[in-house]
Design a protein around this motif. Structure first.
Motif, PDB file in Angstrom:
ATOM      1  N   PRO A   1     -15.722  -8.198  -3.440  1.00 22.34           N
ATOM      2  CA  PRO A   1     -15.012  -9.022  -4.430  1.00 22.34           C
ATOM      3  C   PRO A   1     -15.529  -8.835  -5.848  1.00 22.34           C
ATOM      4  CG  PRO A   1     -15.509 -10.297  -2.460  1.00 22.34           C
ATOM      5  CD  PRO A   1     -16.236  -8.996  -2.317  1.00 22.34           C
ATOM      6  N   SER A   2     -16.805  -8.433  -5.987  1.00 23.10           N
ATOM      7  CA  SER A   2     -17.355  -8.199  -7.330  1.00 23.10           C
ATOM      8  C   SER A   2     -16.765  -6.955  -7.989  1.00 23.10           C
ATOM      9  CB  SER A   2     -18.879  -8.063  -7.262  1.00 23.10           C
ATOM     10  OG  SER A   2     -19.249  -6.936  -6.463  1.00 23.10           O
ATOM     11  N   TRP A   3     -16.136  -6.090  -7.175  1.00 28.03           N
ATOM     12  CA  TRP A   3     -15.532  -4.882  -7.717  1.00 28.03           C
ATOM     13  C   TRP A   3     -14.135  -5.135  -8.274  1.00 28.03           C
ATOM     14  CZ3 TRP A   3     -16.309   0.097  -4.306  1.00 28.03           C
ATOM     15  CH2 TRP A   3     -17.689   0.331  -4.144  1.00 28.03           C
ATOM     16  N   ILE A   4     -13.379  -6.002  -7.614  1.00 27.40           N
ATOM     17  CA  ILE A   4     -11.954  -6.122  -7.939  1.00 27.40           C
ATOM     18  C   ILE A   4     -11.500  -7.579  -7.927  1.00 27.40           C
ATOM     19  CG2 ILE A   4     -11.328  -3.832  -7.040  1.00 27.40           C
ATOM     20  CD1 ILE A   4     -10.395  -5.237  -4.461  1.00 27.40           C
ATOM     21  N   ASP A   5     -10.447  -7.831  -8.687  1.00 29.96           N
ATOM     22  CA  ASP A   5      -9.703  -9.080  -8.590  1.00 29.96           C
ATOM     23  C   ASP A   5      -8.373  -8.755  -7.925  1.00 29.96           C
ATOM     24  OD1 ASP A   5     -11.684 -10.486  -9.947  1.00 29.96           O
ATOM     25  OD2 ASP A   5     -10.805 -10.044 -11.901  1.00 29.96           O
ATOM     26  N   VAL A   6      -8.008  -9.515  -6.909  1.00 25.36           N
ATOM     27  CA  VAL A   6      -6.770  -9.228  -6.194  1.00 25.36           C
ATOM     28  C   VAL A   6      -5.796 -10.387  -6.344  1.00 25.36           C
ATOM     29  CG1 VAL A   6      -7.966  -7.802  -4.509  1.00 25.36           C
ATOM     30  CG2 VAL A   6      -7.561 -10.206  -3.996  1.00 25.36           C
ATOM     31  N   GLU A   7      -4.522 -10.069  -6.195  1.00 23.76           N
ATOM     32  CA  GLU A   7      -3.496 -11.105  -6.128  1.00 23.76           C
ATOM     33  C   GLU A   7      -2.540 -10.750  -5.005  1.00 23.76           C
ATOM     34  OE1 GLU A   7      -0.242  -9.570  -9.419  1.00 23.76           O
ATOM     35  OE2 GLU A   7      -1.738 -11.062 -10.022  1.00 23.76           O
ATOM     36  N   PHE A   8      -2.018 -11.758  -4.333  1.00 25.35           N
ATOM     37  CA  PHE A   8      -1.135 -11.504  -3.211  1.00 25.35           C
ATOM     38  C   PHE A   8       0.166 -10.868  -3.697  1.00 25.35           C
ATOM     39  CE2 PHE A   8      -3.984 -14.574  -1.318  1.00 25.35           C
ATOM     40  CZ  PHE A   8      -4.128 -14.083  -0.028  1.00 25.35           C
ATOM     41  N   ARG A   9       0.635  -9.905  -2.911  1.00 21.02           N
ATOM     42  CA  ARG A   9       1.843  -9.196  -3.299  1.00 21.02           C
ATOM     43  C   ARG A   9       3.051 -10.102  -3.137  1.00 21.02           C
ATOM     44  NH1 ARG A   9       1.969  -4.780   0.203  1.00 21.02           N
ATOM     45  NH2 ARG A   9       4.035  -5.114   1.034  1.00 21.02           N
ATOM     46  N   LYS A  10       3.893 -10.106  -4.162  1.00 18.89           N
ATOM     47  CA  LYS A  10       5.088 -10.959  -4.144  1.00 18.89           C
ATOM     48  C   LYS A  10       6.134 -10.375  -3.203  1.00 18.89           C
ATOM     49  CE  LYS A  10       4.438 -12.777  -8.816  1.00 18.89           C
ATOM     50  NZ  LYS A  10       3.120 -12.164  -9.008  1.00 18.89           N
ATOM     51  N   ARG A  11       6.888 -11.250  -2.576  1.00 18.20           N
ATOM     52  CA  ARG A  11       7.941 -10.844  -1.655  1.00 18.20           C
ATOM     53  C   ARG A  11       9.295 -11.298  -2.198  1.00 18.20           C
ATOM     54  NH1 ARG A  11       5.347  -7.561   1.503  1.00 18.20           N
ATOM     55  NH2 ARG A  11       3.695  -8.383   2.791  1.00 18.20           N
ATOM     56  N   ASP A  12      10.329 -10.522  -1.877  1.00 19.74           N
ATOM     57  CA  ASP A  12      11.690 -10.946  -2.221  1.00 19.74           C
ATOM     58  C   ASP A  12      12.073 -12.179  -1.412  1.00 19.74           C
ATOM     59  OD1 ASP A  12      11.946  -8.835  -3.975  1.00 19.74           O
ATOM     60  OD2 ASP A  12      12.752  -7.491  -2.451  1.00 19.74           O
ATOM     61  N   ASN A  13      11.596 -12.237  -0.184  1.00 24.32           N
ATOM     62  CA  ASN A  13      11.887 -13.361   0.699  1.00 24.32           C
ATOM     63  C   ASN A  13      10.615 -14.188   0.885  1.00 24.32           C
ATOM     64  OD1 ASN A  13      12.535 -15.143   2.691  1.00 24.32           O
ATOM     65  ND2 ASN A  13      13.211 -13.621   4.187  1.00 24.32           N
ATOM     66  N   PRO A  14      10.554 -15.413   0.376  1.00 26.97           N
ATOM     67  CA  PRO A  14       9.325 -16.209   0.483  1.00 26.97           C
ATOM     68  C   PRO A  14       8.906 -16.501   1.908  1.00 26.97           C
ATOM     69  CG  PRO A  14      11.159 -17.525  -0.393  1.00 26.97           C
ATOM     70  CD  PRO A  14      11.622 -16.111  -0.353  1.00 26.97           C
ATOM     71  N   ASP A  15       9.839 -16.439   2.851  1.00 21.34           N
ATOM     72  CA  ASP A  15       9.481 -16.661   4.256  1.00 21.34           C
ATOM     73  C   ASP A  15       8.770 -15.457   4.860  1.00 21.34           C
ATOM     74  OD1 ASP A  15      10.634 -19.171   4.225  1.00 21.34           O
ATOM     75  OD2 ASP A  15      12.613 -18.404   4.809  1.00 21.34           O
ATOM     76  N   ASP A  16       8.772 -14.331   4.141  1.00 15.96           N
ATOM     77  CA  ASP A  16       8.199 -13.094   4.644  1.00 15.96           C
ATOM     78  C   ASP A  16       6.842 -12.835   3.986  1.00 15.96           C
ATOM     79  OD1 ASP A  16       8.147 -10.868   6.252  1.00 15.96           O
ATOM     80  OD2 ASP A  16       9.103  -9.589   4.762  1.00 15.96           O
ATOM     81  N   TYR A  17       6.111 -13.883   3.692  1.00 17.01           N
ATOM     82  CA  TYR A  17       4.837 -13.755   3.002  1.00 17.01           C
ATOM     83  C   TYR A  17       3.742 -13.341   3.977  1.00 17.01           C
ATOM     84  CZ  TYR A  17       1.023 -14.745  -0.185  1.00 17.01           C
ATOM     85  OH  TYR A  17      -0.068 -14.627  -0.989  1.00 17.01           O
ATOM     86  N   GLY A  18       2.950 -12.362   3.590  1.00 17.20           N
ATOM     87  CA  GLY A  18       1.912 -11.873   4.477  1.00 17.20           C
ATOM     88  C   GLY A  18       0.544 -11.858   3.833  1.00 17.20           C
ATOM     89  N   PHE A  19      -0.340 -11.079   4.430  1.00 24.31           N
ATOM     90  CA  PHE A  19      -1.723 -10.979   3.974  1.00 24.31           C
ATOM     91  C   PHE A  19      -1.937  -9.651   3.258  1.00 24.31           C
ATOM     92  CE2 PHE A  19      -1.750 -14.273   7.063  1.00 24.31           C
ATOM     93  CZ  PHE A  19      -2.818 -15.108   6.746  1.00 24.31           C
TER      94      PHE A  19
END
Length: 225
Positions: free
Chosen positions: A54-72
């Motif tokens: 985590p000290s190397w990078i900042d991450v953000e969850f990838r956005k989905r076109d369908n909010p019900d299809d949210y993953g990891f």
């Protein structure tokens, strides 16, 4: 083995609550151990990490076109160069899976995106992608040299799709961020990496800016003479 069908969206894997434990096992566990074992057998002084720190990078969850299809799945928002360089300077070789850790647990990051982000964050001059294909195939033939101007047209025409499209999109971003040359080669072919580094004409596809292509051709001419 778990009878779970892989799911992808525009060439990128969709990682769900059901599949993230399997990804962690495969990348952070089984594969990381095999790489560490091979380094030991080769007496290669390196380290194998279980995730991108985590000290190397900042991450953000990838956005989905369908909010019900949210993953990891996540993308890299920022790269901190200092801790990466510190570890590089103290080790001959670093292996890390395309995963990281957040306050929500483990996340999967597209491997090509991970490589591109770290290379550009560290201002690398050269980025090499090792995969199971010989390079960029167009009409069944490996293209030796591609420029940033040619790639968008290949994607638009459907000449490259799925995983290769994702890889080439990462290549374009890397060129925009300052990487000078990118090489796509088959890591399963003996000597492919050494040939790419030391031979004037490598084993796969080289990607560079159109403005640098003339310079590369001049280099080839000098090597011939």
């Amino acid at each position: 083995k778990n009878n779970i069908e892989p799911r992808k969206q525009n060439g990128r894997r969709i990682t769900t609550a059901e599949t993230i434990p399997l990804v962690q096992y495969a990348l952070a566990g089984d594969l990381a151990f095999k790489i560490g074992k091979t380094m030991a057998e080769l007496q290669m002084g390196g380290v194998c990490l279980s995730s991108i720190p985590p000290s190397w990078i900042d991450v953000e969850f990838r956005k989905r076109d369908n909010p019900d299809d949210y993953g990891f799945d996540a993308t890299i928002d920022h790269v901190s160069v200092a801790p990466i360089i510190s570890l590089v300077n103290s080790s001959r070789f670093i292996a890390t899976p395309c995963m990281s850790v957040t306050d929500k647990g483990g996340v999967n990051i597209n491997a090509d995106v991970s490589a591109m982000a770290i290379a550009t964050g560290c201002q690398a001059r050269k980025l090499v992608f090792l995969s199971d294909v010989d390079g960029v195939l167009v009409d069944g033939e490996v293209v030796s040299v591609l420029t940033d101007i040619e790639i968008p047209q290949l994607i638009k025409d459907g000449k490259v799709t799925d995983g290769m499209q994702v890889k080439l999109e990462s290549c374009l971003e890397a060129l925009d961020e300052g990487v000078r040359r990118i090489h796509l080669i088959n890591g399963f072919k003996s000597g492919a990496l050494a040939r790419e580094i030391y031979d004037p004409i490598g084993a796969g596809t080289m990607i560079l800016r159109a403005a640098d292509k003339d310079r590369y051709i001049k280099e080839l001419d000098l090597n011939k003479t």
